[in-house]
Design an enzyme around this catalytic site. Sequence first.
Site, PDB file in Angstrom:
ATOM      1  N   TYR A  58       0.838  -1.193   0.000  1.00 36.19           N
ATOM      2  CA  TYR A  58       0.000   0.000   0.000  1.00 36.19           C
ATOM      3  C   TYR A  58       0.880   1.253   0.000  1.00 36.19           C
ATOM      4  O   TYR A  58       1.600   1.524   0.965  1.00 36.19           O
ATOM      5  CB  TYR A  58      -0.916   0.040   1.225  1.00 36.19           C
ATOM      6  CG  TYR A  58      -1.899  -1.104   1.329  1.00 36.19           C
ATOM      7  CD1 TYR A  58      -2.188  -1.923   0.242  1.00 36.19           C
ATOM      8  CD2 TYR A  58      -2.547  -1.366   2.527  1.00 36.19           C
ATOM      9  CE1 TYR A  58      -3.090  -2.970   0.352  1.00 36.19           C
ATOM     10  CE2 TYR A  58      -3.463  -2.399   2.646  1.00 36.19           C
ATOM     11  CZ  TYR A  58      -3.725  -3.203   1.559  1.00 36.19           C
ATOM     12  OH  TYR A  58      -4.622  -4.234   1.674  1.00 36.19           O
ATOM     13  N   SER A 197     -13.150  -4.731   1.680  1.00 35.07           N
ATOM     14  CA  SER A 197     -14.189  -4.208   0.788  1.00 35.07           C
ATOM     15  C   SER A 197     -15.586  -4.631   1.248  1.00 35.07           C
ATOM     16  O   SER A 197     -16.407  -5.080   0.447  1.00 35.07           O
ATOM     17  CB  SER A 197     -13.953  -4.665  -0.656  1.00 35.07           C
ATOM     18  OG  SER A 197     -12.806  -4.076  -1.196  1.00 35.07           O
ATOM     19  N   PRO A 198     -15.904  -4.502   2.555  1.00 33.63           N
ATOM     20  CA  PRO A 198     -17.227  -4.916   3.027  1.00 33.63           C
ATOM     21  C   PRO A 198     -18.360  -4.035   2.498  1.00 33.63           C
ATOM     22  O   PRO A 198     -19.531  -4.415   2.589  1.00 33.63           O
ATOM     23  CB  PRO A 198     -17.100  -4.798   4.548  1.00 33.63           C
ATOM     24  CG  PRO A 198     -16.066  -3.732   4.741  1.00 33.63           C
ATOM     25  CD  PRO A 198     -15.075  -3.933   3.639  1.00 33.63           C
ATOM     26  N   GLN A 201     -16.317  -1.333  -1.984  1.00 34.35           N
ATOM     27  CA  GLN A 201     -15.645  -0.076  -2.335  1.00 34.35           C
ATOM     28  C   GLN A 201     -16.613   1.098  -2.427  1.00 34.35           C
ATOM     29  O   GLN A 201     -16.396   2.048  -3.159  1.00 34.35           O
ATOM     30  CB  GLN A 201     -14.851  -0.245  -3.633  1.00 34.35           C
ATOM     31  CG  GLN A 201     -13.686  -1.208  -3.492  1.00 34.35           C
ATOM     32  CD  GLN A 201     -12.807  -1.290  -4.712  1.00 34.35           C
ATOM     33  OE1 GLN A 201     -13.158  -0.798  -5.786  1.00 34.35           O
ATOM     34  NE2 GLN A 201     -11.657  -1.917  -4.565  1.00 34.35           N
ATOM     35  N   GLY A 206     -24.839   3.651  -1.327  1.00 39.29           N
ATOM     36  CA  GLY A 206     -25.955   4.382  -1.919  1.00 39.29           C
ATOM     37  C   GLY A 206     -25.579   5.768  -2.401  1.00 39.29           C
ATOM     38  O   GLY A 206     -26.433   6.537  -2.843  1.00 39.29           O
TER      39      GLY A 206
END
Length: 322
Positions: A58, A197-198, A201, A206
């Site tokens: 990262y 990524s729960p 992303q 919404g």
Amino acid sequence: MRFVRLDTPKPISKIGLGTWQFGSREWGYGPDYERRAAEIVRRALDLGVTLFDTAELYGFGRSERILGAALADDRAKVVVASKIFPLLPVAPVVQQRAVASAARLGVDGIDLYQVHQANPVVADTTTMRGMRSLQDVGLVGEVGVSNYDLRRWRFAEAALGRRVLSNQVRYSMIDRGPEEDLIPYAEQAGRIVIAYSPLAQGFLSGRYDATNPPAGAVRRANPYFLPENLARGTELIATLREVADAHDATPSQIALAYVLRHPNVVAIPGASGVEQMERNAAAAEIDLADDEYAALVTAAHAFRPVTGLAAVPRLIRARLGK
């Protein structure tokens, strides 16, 4: 904050903080984000978050440095997790890279050291020999893997000769593969599935639709954010909003509550700011009723996105603005 009920030296919070975006410009969070990253970490600590996940890949080490500096004197109190990128992950290389990650993080030991991906050529036998040596000298506490299927997870554990505590995998309402075997195994064996990524992303937040697509190279490369898929997800988002209204919550919080309903699952969403970190942490306190969970499952199964090879031409056209 709630915690996983396992015998670990330090408690592991059900909501952690994923730090892929620290030091990585491809998320599109702007030049001021490094300062905000430190604020996010400090607020996470205030909220009882104990799991902080990073990786040497990262930002090519910058995420580890930013996280370590932000944790400061609290590094010893929390579970600092990092990952080795499995390029030639033979035992001596594993040992060298762990030393480098610990130095960037500013820690004497890495609480959870994970293999970022399964190497298709190098067997876990030599990788885990390196991990075992790191544990023996106290530089690594627990060993984990990432993106492993169940067979290879169990093989890695046999090779280590000790528990491989965790498997970090993509898991959300619309990426439900871990529910088939990884999560049942974790619950049976006393292991942990770490959901990255729960929120898919941000797809499940919404915030986006076909007329308001996300910015940033990472999300633009994700087929879920194709206009067609954003349109197909309308009913799923509507169900999330309906359940969220009943809990005075947001769709993102309900999406997190969905994955956290499993006792041996923790989630490590990222955060673009302090407010998002606060909302993520609060999701750990939401208890979904059985009928609410069933409604979410039904809506998730009904969502049929265009993915895989079929999505490639669409992604290219979207990138070219055609």
